[in-house]
Design a protein around this motif. Structure first.
Motif, PDB file in Angstrom:
ATOM      1  N   THR A 110       0.830  -1.203   0.000  1.00 28.98           N
ATOM      2  CA  THR A 110       0.000   0.000   0.000  1.00 28.98           C
ATOM      3  C   THR A 110       0.867   1.256   0.000  1.00 28.98           C
ATOM      4  O   THR A 110       0.611   2.213  -0.748  1.00 28.98           O
ATOM      5  N   ARG A 111       1.896   1.232   0.828  1.00 27.67           N
ATOM      6  CA  ARG A 111       2.762   2.404   0.952  1.00 27.67           C
ATOM      7  C   ARG A 111       3.442   2.740  -0.379  1.00 27.67           C
ATOM      8  O   ARG A 111       3.422   3.900  -0.807  1.00 27.67           O
ATOM      9  N   VAL A 112       4.024   1.745  -1.024  1.00 30.82           N
ATOM     10  CA  VAL A 112       4.739   1.989  -2.275  1.00 30.82           C
ATOM     11  C   VAL A 112       3.775   2.431  -3.377  1.00 30.82           C
ATOM     12  O   VAL A 112       4.033   3.414  -4.086  1.00 30.82           O
ATOM     13  N   ALA A 113       2.670   1.707  -3.508  1.00 29.25           N
ATOM     14  CA  ALA A 113       1.710   2.020  -4.570  1.00 29.25           C
ATOM     15  C   ALA A 113       1.146   3.432  -4.407  1.00 29.25           C
ATOM     16  O   ALA A 113       1.090   4.210  -5.374  1.00 29.25           O
ATOM     17  N   LEU A 114       0.733   3.752  -3.180  1.00 30.97           N
ATOM     18  CA  LEU A 114       0.163   5.082  -2.936  1.00 30.97           C
ATOM     19  C   LEU A 114       1.205   6.181  -3.076  1.00 30.97           C
ATOM     20  O   LEU A 114       0.910   7.271  -3.575  1.00 30.97           O
ATOM     21  N   ALA A 115       2.438   5.897  -2.627  1.00 33.80           N
ATOM     22  CA  ALA A 115       3.503   6.902  -2.719  1.00 33.80           C
ATOM     23  C   ALA A 115       3.745   7.298  -4.176  1.00 33.80           C
ATOM     24  O   ALA A 115       3.813   8.487  -4.510  1.00 33.80           O
ATOM     25  N   TYR A 116       3.861   6.294  -5.047  1.00 34.87           N
ATOM     26  CA  TYR A 116       4.110   6.584  -6.462  1.00 34.87           C
ATOM     27  C   TYR A 116       2.890   7.211  -7.128  1.00 34.87           C
ATOM     28  O   TYR A 116       3.028   8.116  -7.963  1.00 34.87           O
ATOM     29  N   LEU A 117       1.707   6.741  -6.750  1.00 30.94           N
ATOM     30  CA  LEU A 117       0.485   7.260  -7.363  1.00 30.94           C
ATOM     31  C   LEU A 117       0.223   8.705  -6.951  1.00 30.94           C
ATOM     32  O   LEU A 117       0.061   9.599  -7.793  1.00 30.94           O
ATOM     33  N   LEU A 118       0.190   8.947  -5.640  1.00 27.44           N
ATOM     34  CA  LEU A 118      -0.175  10.277  -5.148  1.00 27.44           C
ATOM     35  C   LEU A 118       0.874  11.329  -5.478  1.00 27.44           C
ATOM     36  O   LEU A 118       0.540  12.461  -5.821  1.00 27.44           O
ATOM     37  N   SER A 119       2.149  10.956  -5.377  1.00 29.59           N
ATOM     38  CA  SER A 119       3.204  11.934  -5.635  1.00 29.59           C
ATOM     39  C   SER A 119       3.288  12.326  -7.107  1.00 29.59           C
ATOM     40  O   SER A 119       3.917  13.333  -7.455  1.00 29.59           O
ATOM     41  N   SER A 120       2.641  11.543  -7.975  1.00 35.08           N
ATOM     42  CA  SER A 120       2.663  11.865  -9.401  1.00 35.08           C
ATOM     43  C   SER A 120       1.758  13.056  -9.733  1.00 35.08           C
ATOM     44  O   SER A 120       1.892  13.668 -10.785  1.00 35.08           O
ATOM     45  N   PHE A 121       0.836  13.376  -8.802  1.00 36.98           N
ATOM     46  CA  PHE A 121      -0.028  14.536  -8.982  1.00 36.98           C
ATOM     47  C   PHE A 121       0.706  15.785  -8.495  1.00 36.98           C
ATOM     48  O   PHE A 121       1.149  15.845  -7.347  1.00 36.98           O
ATOM     49  N   GLU A 122       0.803  16.767  -9.342  1.00 37.37           N
ATOM     50  CA  GLU A 122       1.566  17.966  -9.008  1.00 37.37           C
ATOM     51  C   GLU A 122       1.007  18.677  -7.787  1.00 37.37           C
ATOM     52  O   GLU A 122       1.750  19.261  -6.995  1.00 37.37           O
TER      53      GLU A 122
END
Length: 445
Positions: free
Chosen positions: A397-409
């Protein structure tokens, strides 16, 4: 001194056994922090970023054999609780040979692939060489880390948590002294900080091995066990490799997050390096309490004391909850002063990013506290696979959300920070649900 955890008042037994473990790991964090503190204050933010990222990498690499030691420790505790002296001796010999082999192979591989590892971590060009120099020295300490953790796990498994503390204390003090001498006195830079850590690790690793060998004849290797039977190898594999997988998956996820953090530049890298040190220091006591709880459960599981396990669970959960609340409050309130331990006041961007991280993480330490108890419990009752599942849920969850959410400016690095407590919460829910399900089938679980 050996001590059975199957007798005496449950709450008092748990706390007294865990205190030396907590003190020991706090000291271990001290000599990790010594590198970060001295490097950050006297060598600058670039060196801080290099050493901080190296710490995350080393945590992942050593988690492989640390997991093997923890898993073997669970087997030792169960055998001790059962009173099976011969089987305990066989387990010790087989576990040492197994973990030593894995450690040796790992040590060779990291030297061979140091450059591909740094490329994979997306290390910025301006600190690449500095980080490589630090790692080249620090990798030489891997055998010492193995020695210390194997014998510390063995001694704790039979109820002795004091001796590992003594050797770790000597290591911590020596590391700080050598850090100051090598970095400030001799001007050896990041390589000096690494050399101080490695020399200190060998003092504790070789020291505790010799002490155990001389003091306890029952814990020496036996020639007749140099070729262990299939049964013991299977049992060690079940505990050790699954625990190692759990530890490795956990730290692989952290390493992947480190790579993402690195992509945001040196400022965020330096902030993350300092904040993670504070983070780890803050919840380290409850992690050690979880390991002490695991030994308690394993010994009583071997002795088939079901009601004592249940009482231990109730008191451990309450203790962890109260502790985490207090620590959360302290970290949230003093986030900036804590960051200033590692960062110069004029480095305002690094300070702001680090404080932001701690204000998010610090509120949710109960999540990681309960998770450490769940890891320890499932390892102790011969269900180490469940610890792996919980780790995959938490870190996945941590890795997936980190990459997903941080991709939004509009979210950016905040997405990395928020992914952590969300992962903890989901894993806790799964772990407690499975515990309730298993308890209906087995009184001991």
């Amino acid at each position: 001194m050996q001590k059975s955890l199957t007798q005496g008042a449950v709450g008092k037994t748990l706390i007294l056994f865990s205190l030396p473990m907590i003190a020991g790991n706090l000291l271990q964090q001290l000599y990790n922090i010594a590198d970060t503190l001295i490097v950050g204050k006297f060598l600058g933010s670039g060196a801080l970023a290099a050493v901080g990222s190296s710490y995350t990498l080393m945590t992942f690499l050593t988690s492989v054999f640390l997991g093997l030691c923890m898993g073997s420790g669970a087997v030792f505790s169960i055998r001790f609780g059962e009173g099976e002296k011969e089987k305990l001796q066989e387990s010790i010999t087989a576990a040492f040979l197994l973990i030593f082999t894995v450690t040796a192979v790992l040590n060779i591989l990291v030297f061979l692939f140091i450059d591909p590892i740094l490329v994979l971590l997306q290390v910025p060009g301006e600190i690449y060489q500095m980080m490589r120099e630090y790692l080249w020295v620090i990798f030489w300490g891997i055998p010492a880390v193995f020695l210390y953790n194997f014998y510390a796990s063995l001694l704790r498994a039979v109820g002795n948590s004091v001796v590992p503390l003594v050797f770790l204390a000597a290591c911590a003090v020596l590391n700080i002294v050598l850090d100051l001498w090598f970095v400030l006195g001799l001007s050896w830079g990041v390589e000096g900080a690494a050399a101080a850590t490695v020399l200190s690790q060998y003092v504790s690793g070789v020291g505790i091995a010799l002490y155990t060998w001389i003091k306890w004849k029952d814990f020496r290797f036996r020639k007749k066990y140099l070729r262990p039977g299939k049964g013991i190898l299977k049992e060690l594999a079940q505990f050790s490799f699954l625990t190692s997988v759990q530890q490795s998956v956990m730290n692989l996820g952290i390493l992947m997050v480190q790579g993402l953090v690195n992509s945001f530049g040196t400022v965020i890298m330096a902030a993350f390096a300092a904040a993670v040190k504070i983070d780890s220091f803050a919840y380290m006591p409850v992690q050690d309490f979880g390991n002490a709880f695991s030994t308690f459960v394993a010994q009583n599981f071997g002795a088939k004391k079901e009601e004592r396990i249940r009482e231990g669970i109730r008191k451990a959960v309450l203790t962890a909850f109260v502790f985490c609340l207090v620590i959360s409050f302290g970290v949230f309130l003093f986030a900036k002063p804590l960051m200033l331990i590692f960062v110069q006041p004029q480095e305002t961007e690094i300070l702001a990013a680090g404080v932001q991280y701690l204000h998010i993480e610090g509120v949710f330490y109960c999540g990681i506290g309960f998770l450490f108890l769940l890891y320890g419990y499932y390892r102790a009752v011969k269900l180490p696979g469940m610890s792996v599942v919980l780790t995959v849920i938490s870190l996945g969850t941590r890795v997936a959300l980190a990459y997903l959410l941080s991709s939004f400016e509009s979210i950016g690095v905040l997405g990395i920070w928020w992914s952590v407590p969300i992962g903890w919460a989901l894993a806790d829910i799964a772990g407690f649900w499975y515990y309730r399900k298993m308890r209906k089938k087995s009184p001991c679980r």
